[in-house]
Design a protein around this motif. Sequence first.
Motif, mmCIF file in Angstrom:
data_model
loop_
_atom_site.group_PDB
_atom_site.id
_atom_site.type_symbol
_atom_site.label_atom_id
_atom_site.label_comp_id
_atom_site.label_asym_id
_atom_site.label_seq_id
_atom_site.Cartn_x
_atom_site.Cartn_y
_atom_site.Cartn_z
ATOM 1 N N ASN A 9 17.261 38.009 48.641
ATOM 2 C CA ASN A 9 17.627 37.323 47.402
ATOM 3 C C ASN A 9 17.337 35.834 47.497
ATOM 4 O O ASN A 9 17.723 35.176 48.446
ATOM 5 C CB ASN A 9 19.120 37.519 47.106
ATOM 6 C CG ASN A 9 19.456 38.959 46.832
ATOM 7 O OD1 ASN A 9 18.650 39.698 46.296
ATOM 8 N ND2 ASN A 9 20.656 39.362 47.210
ATOM 9 N N ILE A 10 16.641 35.328 46.481
ATOM 10 C CA ILE A 10 16.344 33.900 46.398
ATOM 11 C C ILE A 10 16.757 33.415 45.019
ATOM 12 O O ILE A 10 16.467 34.055 44.009
ATOM 13 C CB ILE A 10 14.843 33.621 46.630
ATOM 14 C CG1 ILE A 10 14.468 33.985 48.060
ATOM 15 C CG2 ILE A 10 14.517 32.168 46.356
ATOM 16 C CD1 ILE A 10 13.015 33.777 48.397
ATOM 17 N N LEU A 11 17.439 32.292 44.983
ATOM 18 C CA LEU A 11 17.913 31.710 43.745
ATOM 19 C C LEU A 11 16.952 30.615 43.292
ATOM 20 O O LEU A 11 16.662 29.695 44.051
ATOM 21 C CB LEU A 11 19.316 31.108 43.977
ATOM 22 C CG LEU A 11 19.965 30.384 42.822
ATOM 23 C CD1 LEU A 11 20.248 31.348 41.674
ATOM 24 C CD2 LEU A 11 21.258 29.744 43.292
ATOM 25 N N CYS A 12 16.453 30.723 42.072
ATOM 26 C CA CYS A 12 15.584 29.701 41.495
ATOM 27 C C CYS A 12 16.468 28.764 40.672
ATOM 28 O O CYS A 12 17.087 29.181 39.696
ATOM 29 C CB CYS A 12 14.523 30.336 40.617
ATOM 30 S SG CYS A 12 13.507 29.122 39.757
ATOM 31 N N ILE A 19 26.710 25.482 39.688
ATOM 32 C CA ILE A 19 27.244 26.182 40.858
ATOM 33 C C ILE A 19 28.596 25.553 41.128
ATOM 34 O O ILE A 19 28.689 24.343 41.304
ATOM 35 C CB ILE A 19 26.325 26.040 42.089
ATOM 36 C CG1 ILE A 19 24.949 26.635 41.809
ATOM 37 C CG2 ILE A 19 26.959 26.723 43.307
ATOM 38 C CD1 ILE A 19 23.945 26.419 42.925
ATOM 39 N N TYR A 20 29.656 26.370 41.118
ATOM 40 C CA TYR A 20 30.998 25.815 41.268
ATOM 41 C C TYR A 20 31.913 26.804 41.973
ATOM 42 O O TYR A 20 31.584 27.974 42.142
ATOM 43 C CB TYR A 20 31.563 25.418 39.900
ATOM 44 C CG TYR A 20 31.659 26.573 38.918
ATOM 45 C CD1 TYR A 20 32.831 27.304 38.796
ATOM 46 C CD2 TYR A 20 30.575 26.926 38.126
ATOM 47 C CE1 TYR A 20 32.923 28.356 37.910
ATOM 48 C CE2 TYR A 20 30.654 27.970 37.231
ATOM 49 C CZ TYR A 20 31.835 28.687 37.125
ATOM 50 O OH TYR A 20 31.922 29.729 36.248
ATOM 51 N N GLY A 24 38.558 30.439 44.870
ATOM 52 C CA GLY A 24 38.149 30.656 46.257
ATOM 53 C C GLY A 24 36.772 31.273 46.412
ATOM 54 O O GLY A 24 36.372 31.615 47.522
ATOM 55 N N GLU A 25 36.051 31.463 45.315
ATOM 56 C CA GLU A 25 34.705 32.033 45.372
ATOM 57 C C GLU A 25 33.702 31.058 44.756
ATOM 58 O O GLU A 25 34.056 30.235 43.923
ATOM 59 C CB GLU A 25 34.639 33.344 44.597
ATOM 60 C CG GLU A 25 35.522 34.420 45.177
ATOM 61 C CD GLU A 25 35.455 35.704 44.365
ATOM 62 O OE1 GLU A 25 35.490 36.766 44.990
ATOM 63 O OE2 GLU A 25 35.358 35.627 43.134
ATOM 64 N N THR A 26 32.458 31.162 45.177
ATOM 65 C CA THR A 26 31.397 30.366 44.594
ATOM 66 C C THR A 26 30.771 31.154 43.452
ATOM 67 O O THR A 26 30.414 32.318 43.614
ATOM 68 C CB THR A 26 30.322 30.028 45.644
ATOM 69 O OG1 THR A 26 30.936 29.280 46.686
ATOM 70 C CG2 THR A 26 29.195 29.213 45.049
ATOM 71 N N VAL A 27 30.663 30.512 42.301
ATOM 72 C CA VAL A 27 30.084 31.151 41.118
ATOM 73 C C VAL A 27 28.786 30.427 40.754
ATOM 74 O O VAL A 27 28.741 29.198 40.731
ATOM 75 C CB VAL A 27 31.063 31.095 39.923
ATOM 76 C CG1 VAL A 27 30.436 31.724 38.689
ATOM 77 C CG2 VAL A 27 32.367 31.782 40.281
ATOM 78 N N ILE A 28 27.749 31.198 40.490
ATOM 79 C CA ILE A 28 26.478 30.662 40.022
ATOM 80 C C ILE A 28 26.383 31.021 38.547
ATOM 81 O O ILE A 28 26.346 32.196 38.183
ATOM 82 C CB ILE A 28 25.296 31.263 40.806
ATOM 83 C CG1 ILE A 28 25.426 30.933 42.288
ATOM 84 C CG2 ILE A 28 23.975 30.773 40.242
ATOM 85 C CD1 ILE A 28 24.505 31.720 43.188
ATOM 86 N N GLY A 33 23.875 32.469 30.692
ATOM 87 C CA GLY A 33 25.313 32.688 30.537
ATOM 88 C C GLY A 33 25.875 33.683 31.536
ATOM 89 O O GLY A 33 27.084 33.823 31.675
ATOM 90 N N ALA A 34 24.992 34.397 32.238
ATOM 91 C CA ALA A 34 25.430 35.365 33.246
ATOM 92 C C ALA A 34 26.016 34.630 34.449
ATOM 93 O O ALA A 34 25.583 33.533 34.790
ATOM 94 C CB ALA A 34 24.252 36.229 33.690
ATOM 95 N N LYS A 35 27.020 35.236 35.060
ATOM 96 C CA LYS A 35 27.640 34.669 36.254
ATOM 97 C C LYS A 35 27.378 35.585 37.437
ATOM 98 O O LYS A 35 27.380 36.807 37.304
ATOM 99 C CB LYS A 35 29.152 34.521 36.071
ATOM 100 C CG LYS A 35 29.542 33.479 35.067
ATOM 101 C CD LYS A 35 31.062 33.354 34.995
ATOM 102 C CE LYS A 35 31.474 32.305 33.991
ATOM 103 N NZ LYS A 35 32.945 32.193 33.930
#
Length: 64
Positions: A9-12, A19-20, A24-28, A33-35
Amino acid sequence: MFIPLGGENILCLANVAAIYREGGETVILRRSGAKEKAAFTPPTLADRGRAFLKGALYLRAEKL
């Protein structure tokens, strides 16, 4: 810029709005609008992105 998330998996970042940390979890948050949840903290993602870019630049320099 691209950030490897693990495995294949690679994030563009062109598709990312934020990104926040949340609960306690990281959300992209994608521009659509998708998380998506990530196993890494935002500073770790930044470190991975810099390492990926540095490696790509090194490989490019070797080929010149």
